[in-house]
Design an enzyme around this catalytic site. Structure first.
Site, PDB file in Angstrom:
ATOM      1  N   GLN A  61       2.446  -8.758  -9.124  1.00 48.69           N
ATOM      2  CA  GLN A  61       1.943 -10.378  -7.963  1.00 48.69           C
ATOM      3  C   GLN A  61       1.346  -9.398  -6.476  1.00 48.69           C
ATOM      4  O   GLN A  61       0.346  -9.662  -6.987  1.00 48.69           O
ATOM      5  CB  GLN A  61       2.474 -11.429  -7.378  1.00 48.69           C
ATOM      6  N   ASP A  62       1.711  -8.926  -5.554  1.00 48.68           N
ATOM      7  CA  ASP A  62       1.245  -8.246  -5.151  1.00 48.68           C
ATOM      8  C   ASP A  62       2.500  -6.915  -4.170  1.00 48.68           C
ATOM      9  O   ASP A  62       3.143  -7.171  -4.386  1.00 48.68           O
ATOM     10  CB  ASP A  62       0.551  -9.150  -4.088  1.00 48.68           C
ATOM     11  N   PRO A  63       1.743  -6.079  -3.715  1.00 52.58           N
ATOM     12  CA  PRO A  63       2.791  -4.940  -3.366  1.00 52.58           C
ATOM     13  C   PRO A  63       3.597  -6.094  -2.324  1.00 52.58           C
ATOM     14  O   PRO A  63       3.779  -7.036  -1.362  1.00 52.58           O
ATOM     15  CB  PRO A  63       1.717  -3.693  -2.424  1.00 52.58           C
ATOM     16  N   VAL A 123      -1.898  -5.596   0.789  1.00 53.82           N
ATOM     17  CA  VAL A 123      -0.884  -6.360   1.682  1.00 53.82           C
ATOM     18  C   VAL A 123      -0.617  -6.869   3.010  1.00 53.82           C
ATOM     19  O   VAL A 123      -1.063  -5.502   3.400  1.00 53.82           O
ATOM     20  CB  VAL A 123       0.505  -7.091   0.524  1.00 53.82           C
ATOM     21  N   ASN A 129       1.665 -12.435   0.283  1.00 50.85           N
ATOM     22  CA  ASN A 129       0.462 -12.681  -0.557  1.00 50.85           C
ATOM     23  C   ASN A 129      -0.857 -12.834   0.905  1.00 50.85           C
ATOM     24  O   ASN A 129      -1.220 -13.341  -0.381  1.00 50.85           O
ATOM     25  CB  ASN A 129       0.821 -14.314  -1.214  1.00 50.85           C
TER      26      ASN A 129
END
Length: 217
Positions: A61-63, A123, A129
């Site tokens: 999804q994100d780092p 991020v 997020n």
């Protein structure tokens, strides 16, 4: 920015001047606060896994948003950094599926054609997020669309509801999808554990006449 073949293919799925918008976003984000991963690693997934060699996608999804964790590859952390909870569970499932792997850096997967891509490539520190919905999703959706056009089979490993929504872009019948709940502690016992994504991926690749991934390397 990215490997040149990736660059040209991705560009065809984006609005005009989108790369310029990304660069402007990065200039502002890194100038205004602490952002992960280091800027030179934002496009690392596309730099270390060329399009022509990509045979598996693992979509995050994100780092990671903690210090020194994010390195530009989904779920991976540098060797000297403790594994975050999702990675601990990935390695637990790998141990149950194929065998134990003691190291946390997944770069050796990337060098074997496993694209370790996050849907958001940056991020803000401490804000999970925090860059979602701002710039990255059209770009990383384009990566999936590029892979969908490949003539050779790709195994798409989609963990969790967010990743599974990307199935909409995978329409080429040559490709394969392996999906399950996310490896995070909140959902890992709802079907991630026991899903055997690693052996299943290799079984698919070998059936297609391709070399499996050495997941323990």
């Amino acid at each position: 920015m990215a490997h040149s073949i990736w660059h040209e293919k991705i560009k065809s799925f984006l609005p005009e001047h989108y790369y310029g918008r990304i660069n402007h976003f990065l200039d502002e984000a890194y100038a205004s606060g602490l952002v992960y991963p280091p800027r030179e690693n934002v496009f690392k997934a596309l730099q270390v896994t060329p399009l022509e060699e990509t045979k598996v996608l693992i979509l995050g999804q994100d780092p990671y948003h903690g210090p020194k964790q994010a390195q530009g590859l989904s779920f991976s952390v540098p060797e000297e950094i403790s594994a975050p909870p999702s990675l601990i569970n990935i390695l637990k499932e790998l141990a149950d599926d194929i065998g134990p792997r003691d190291h946390h850096d997944l770069s050796t997967w990337a060098s074997q054609g496993v694209l370790l891509l996050n849907a958001c490539l940056t991020v803000p520190a401490g804000q999970a997020n925090g860059h979602a919905g701002l710039i990255w999703e059209p770009f990383t959706d384009a990566v999936i669309k590029v892979l969908n056009e490949k003539d050779s089979p790709v195994v798409f490993i989609l963990w969790g509801a967010y990743a599974r929504k990307k199935k909409a872009f995978i329409t080429n019948p040559k490709h394969h999808i392996i999906e399950s709940p996310h490896p995070s502690p909140l959902s890992s016992y709802r079907g991630f554990f026991g899903s055997k994504p690693f052996s299943r991926t290799n079984a698919i690749l070998e059936k297609e006449g391709m070399t499996g991934v050495d997941w323990l390397k």
